[in-house]
Design an enzyme around this catalytic site. Structure first.
Site, PDB file in Angstrom:
ATOM      1  N   HIS A   1      52.197  11.602 -10.219  1.00 33.66           N
ATOM      2  CA  HIS A   1      51.422  12.835 -10.179  1.00 33.66           C
ATOM      3  C   HIS A   1      50.027  12.648 -10.752  1.00 33.66           C
ATOM      4  O   HIS A   1      49.080  13.270 -10.304  1.00 33.66           O
ATOM      5  CB  HIS A   1      52.192  13.939 -10.897  1.00 33.66           C
ATOM      6  CG  HIS A   1      53.341  14.423 -10.084  1.00 33.66           C
ATOM      7  ND1 HIS A   1      54.450  15.022 -10.614  1.00 33.66           N
ATOM      8  CD2 HIS A   1      53.544  14.373  -8.757  1.00 33.66           C
ATOM      9  CE1 HIS A   1      55.282  15.331  -9.642  1.00 33.66           C
ATOM     10  NE2 HIS A   1      54.757  14.946  -8.505  1.00 33.66           N
TER      11      HIS A   1
ATOM     12  N   CYS B   1      32.694  10.599  12.906  1.00 33.15           N
ATOM     13  CA  CYS B   1      33.323  11.454  11.898  1.00 33.15           C
ATOM     14  C   CYS B   1      34.628  10.872  11.377  1.00 33.15           C
ATOM     15  O   CYS B   1      35.323  11.523  10.615  1.00 33.15           O
ATOM     16  CB  CYS B   1      33.538  12.871  12.436  1.00 33.15           C
ATOM     17  SG  CYS B   1      34.654  12.923  13.832  1.00 33.15           S
TER      18      CYS B   1
HETATM   19  C1  PEP Z   1      39.508  10.297  13.738  1.00 31.42           C
HETATM   20  O1  PEP Z   1      40.501  10.050  14.427  1.00 31.42           O
HETATM   21  O2  PEP Z   1      38.687   9.415  13.367  1.00 31.42           O
HETATM   22  C2  PEP Z   1      39.254  11.678  13.297  1.00 31.42           C
HETATM   23  C3  PEP Z   1      38.161  11.986  12.629  1.00 31.42           C
HETATM   24  O3  PEP Z   1      40.213  12.576  13.557  1.00 31.42           O
HETATM   25  P1  PEP Z   1      41.548  12.723  12.659  1.00 31.42           P
HETATM   26  O4  PEP Z   1      41.424  11.758  11.526  1.00 31.42           O
HETATM   27  O5  PEP Z   1      41.615  14.129  12.249  1.00 31.42           O
HETATM   28  O6  PEP Z   1      42.598  12.326  13.650  1.00 31.42           O
END
Ligand code: PEP
Ligand code: MG
Length: 857
Positions: free
Chosen positions: A496, A788
């Site tokens: 934890h 992303c």
């Molecule tokens: C990814 O696949 O890089 C992404 C940003 O989406 P997730 O991690 O939510 O699948």
């Protein structure tokens, strides 16, 4: 037809899925709802009460829930989970895992009631028992035998019985067991070897299997024990016994071997361990030393760097504050018989006070922190514990303090001896014990006593907390502005303390007993990513850590020569949006909306969705916020979207594919986003996850525009999408590379698999070349290309991505500072050179090296 729900709790997701798969084979019509709660996160073998509670809630209905568990701590997790879930009619069964589950699934599918199903499950071994143990042949004494090597003991075969005493069915193998037919027990002159474990999860099931396999065919018996561990050496025969060694990354294990092939056996085992069982992220460990007779491994001297297990990333440098000691063992005061009942009442009300204490701390926290503190409350209300204390008072005449100490201590010891994850719960239990005793001793106190950091006034403004172990309540109460690092001698990645440290953003290293030898006030450097610890660090190390810790993002991303690159945040909720804005994010590059849908059995209402999106948008007036529509399936299963069970969900109906099956969900979500955008001042854009084809991209863009959302993009997460990027740009306004999935699908390596971590690396040249192609297509089309996935939060990879021509990077808010600082140090031309060098490399390691060299050239 009524139907119960079933939850399968296992240390191993693969085991649980396979058992469920087998059971479902037996059902032809409608099957009961089954939820697996397996593993303890991040590919860690274990069980997690919070996950189990979620699973129970997911399958719960009017007819009740039956819970199956595999080994030791699974039972504990399931017990806690039943309390956490707060669902009526939950039954934990001790039925056999495979046979019982199969019987239960069949019986549940027939609409039987909960208790009937449980009875069926418990009786499921009857047939096998009758078949295998006729006429009193019930000796399972082969438990210590070589089950894992496919051999049978003479005793079993000579009685004409097939050995069914495989691993887990008897007591763990022990060198004490007489084995006249085999080579001798380990003796002082048995060969020995010591080797440190470097692989992330230590001696878990897969390494155990590899060790057993490595001994196949050898005339040798080998025992293993953890250096400093309390248990007896365990013979390398069965996986279950090896798990009980409880050896983790950073521990040193000692092998002892006897028999004609002892030396060869040791060589094989030490080679396996030194190679990190093929999964080490530290590179090979020092090879084990093989010697006759005892070997020693002296502790690292103070002033020398040492290493524990990094569990919460980030670096810190600050003086040490030692956690104050907990209460000493209370004295025993014999209670006269006529005062014992009143003493029981006093004990019970102290337990209740401790439960209130945890609840009040939980009320100030959210998410996992609140749940963990909730577990503390449940332990304090555990009737088994309370009754054990009362029994001591009534029968032995103990005073309450002493009775609580003894009762809790006994259970904590049992947990500690069970090793591994159960041992981590022992810390939680000791904290409960200490708080109850503090309340008995000083009834007016609720907060102090059981080991908060040393006296508040004496603490420096910034410090690193060093402790043997920390209890959840201690960790949850830390102020990240002052406590800049945590080091514990005990603990593990799933303890934890680790979970809370991560959620508080405090760099942390666990399993670092060496840190206890440094005096209070010693300056310490820690790296919560690598686990490195340096007492009295030199000036360079101090400066580097201080810079890293204070790298705040000033809100404008650019290279050293001023080329702009938007640095955005990934969020999953309105609370995340607040955090991201606080870190200076230029906007949001990925709003994962599935978190609003997680754990729900029905779709959130239009109003709920609008409210949630609106709150997040409010944090970014005038800024870009890219909202991703629902990404259900695979690693994000959503109960209300559940389609038929799939053999391979990662390649199944997930991401945008669910929109074909449930178009109304997408339409509802787009309408809610459009409604939230109507009154918001943010620049709202939408994108779809897991799009593969131009047709899907066009369908999404049309749906978005129809809903009144003019800027529509897609995520590029598969090689198919990456390779058709030029065509995709004709129908969408922007793309964002989801490098987590893009890497998994390019390398054909499950992103949740620890064993495949080296393949699941966005530095793999194949992945880099796909990104390069997409960025080029974006430039040709004059449209934005974002990243992303996690790749965007690696400062060195960020340089490469910018060099490819990526226009924005979206990441966890805490990475904004380090990424911005790195980009600010490199001119764009070097980013381009680094990108070319990385893409031309032949493997991930050389891609990293080549990029670093080109960026600095
Ligand atoms: C990814 O696949 O890089 C992404 C940003 O989406 P997730 O991690 O939510 O699948
Ligand atoms: Mg993805």
């Amino acid at each position: 037809m009524p139907m119960i729900g079933i939850v399968v709790v296992s240390h191993s997701p693969a085991l649980a899925q396979a058992a469920v798969g087998l059971a479902l084979e037996m059902v032809s019509g409608t099957a009961p709802r089954i939820e697996v709660a397996a593993g303890a996160g991040d590919d860690i073998i274990g069980t997690d009460a919070v996950r189990v509670a979620e699973a129970i809630t997911t399958v719960a209905g009017d007819d009740g829930v039956l819970v199956f568990t595999d080994l030791g701590s699974a039972v504990l997790s399931a017990q806690m989970a039943t309390e956490l879930a707060g669902v009526d009619k939950v039954l934990l069964t001790d039925a056999p895992f495979v046979e019982g589950l199969t019987a239960a699934v069949v019986s549940a599918a027939q609409g039987r009631a909960l208790h009937e199903v449980e009875r069926e499950a418990r009786g499921a071994l009857a047939a096998k028992t009758a078949q295998l143990a006729p006429e009193g042949v019930a000796d399972t004494g082969a438990a210590g035998g070589p089950a894992g090597r496919g051999a049978e003991t003479e005793d079993a075969t000579s009685q004409g019985a097939t050995s069914h005493s495989v691993e887990g069915s008897g007591s763990p193998a022990s060198p004490e067991r007489p084995r006249p037919e085999r080579t001798p027990e380990p003796t002082v002159d048995a060969l020995r070897a010591e080797v440190p474990l470097t692989n992330p999860s230590g001696l878990h099931a897969r390494p155990a299997g590899m060790m057993i396999g490595a001994l196949a065919g050898l005339d040798a018996r080998v025992w293993v024990r953890r250096e400093g561990g309390r248990g007896e050496p365990v013979e390398v025969t069965g996986t279950t016994a090896l798990l009980m060694v409880g050896a983790r990354k950073g521990d040193t294990v000692e092998f002892r071997a006897a028999g004609a092939d002892a030396a060869l056996a040791l060589e094989r085992l030490t080679t396996l361990a030194a190679d990190g069982f093929g999964e080490s992220d530290d590179g090979p460990a020092a090879a084990g030393q093989v010697a006759a007779g005892p070997t020693t491994a002296g502790p690292t001297a103070a002033g020398q760097p040492s290493a524990g297990v990094g569990v919460s990333p980030g670096r810190a440098v600050a003086p040490i504050v030692r956690r104050g000691p907990g209460p000493a063992e209370p004295a025993r005061r014999p209670m006269p018989a006529d005062e014992r009942e009143a003493e029981c009442v006093r004990a019970r009300s102290a337990f209740a006070g401790a439960a209130d204490f945890y609840r009040s701390r939980a009320a100030g926290q959210s998410g996992q922190s609140a749940q963990i503190l909730g577990v503390g409350a449940l332990l304090a209300e555990d009737e088994g514990l309370i009754r054990a204390a009362e029994q001591r008072i009534r029968e032995a005449g103990d005073n309450a303090e002493y009775a609580v100490w003894q009762a809790a201590g006994q259970i904590a010891r049992q947990l500690a001896d069970a090793g591994s994850l159960a041992a981590e719960r022992a810390t939680d239990l000791r904290d409960v014990r200490d708080r109850v005793i503090a309340l008995l001793t000083h009834p007016a106190d609720t907060a102090p006593g059981a080991g908060g950091p040393a006296a508040t006034d004496a603490r420096p403004d910034r410090y690193i907390l060093v402790a043997a172990d920390l209890a959840p309540a201690d960790t949850a109460g830390l102020d990240p502005a002052r406590c800049v690092g945590i080091v514990t001698a005990g603990g593990g990645p799933t303890s934890h303390t680790s979970i809370l440290a991560r959620s508080l953003g405090i760099p942390a290293v666990v399993a670092a007993p060496q840190a206890l030898t440094y005096p209070e006030g010693t300056w310490l450097f820690i790296d919560g990513g690598t686990g490195r610890i340096v007492p009295d660090p030199d000036e360079d190390t101090r400066r580097g850590a201080a810079e890293n810790a204070t790298l705040a993002f000033d809100g404008t991303g650019h290279t050293s020569d001023g080329r702009r690159i938007s640095l955005l945040a990934n969020i999953g909720s309105a609370a995340d949006a607040v955090l991201a804005a606080g870190h200076g994010a230029e906007g949001v590059g990925l709003f994962r909306t599935e978190f609003l849908f997680l754990g729900r059995t029905s779709e959130p209402t239009f109003e709920e969705q609008v409210a949630s999106y609106r709150q997040a948008l409010a944090e970014f007036p005038g800024r870009k916020v890219v909202i991703r529509t629902l990404d259900a399936g695979a690693d994000k299963p959503l109960p209300f979207m559940a389609a038929n069970p799939e053999d391979n969900p990662a390649l199944g109906v997930r991401g945008f594919r669910t929109a074909s099956a449930r178009p109304e969900v997408l339409q509802g979500q787009l309408a809610a986003i459009a409604e939230a955008a109507r009154t918001a001042r943010a620049d709202v854009q939408v994108m779809a996850p897991m799009v593969d084809t131009v047709e899907e991209a066009a369908r999404f863009a049309n749906a978005a525009r129809k809903a009144g959302l003019p800027l529509a993009g897609i995520m590029i997460e598969t090689p198919a999408a990456a390779l058709t990027a030029p065509e995709l740009f004709r129908v969408v306004d922007f793309v964002s590379l989801g490098t987590n999935d893009l890497t998994q699908y390019t390398m054909a390596a499950d992103r949740l698999s620890g064993a495949l971590a080296s393949l699941n690396d966005p530095w793999q040249p194949a992945v880099l070349r796909l990104i390069q192609g997409v960025a080029a297509a974006g430039q040709a089309a004059g449209k934005p290309v974002g990243v992303c996935g996690e790749a965007a939060s690696d400062p060195n990879l960020a340089v490469v991505l910018v060099g490819f021509g990526v226009t924005s990077l979206s990441m966890t808010p805490r990475a904004l500072g380090p990424v911005a600082a790195r980009l600010k140090a490199v001119p764009f031309a070097r980013c381009v050179a680094a990108a070319r060098a990385a893409a031309a490399a032949h493997d991930a390691r050389s891609a990293r090296d080549a990029a670093a060299a080109a960026a600095e050239a």
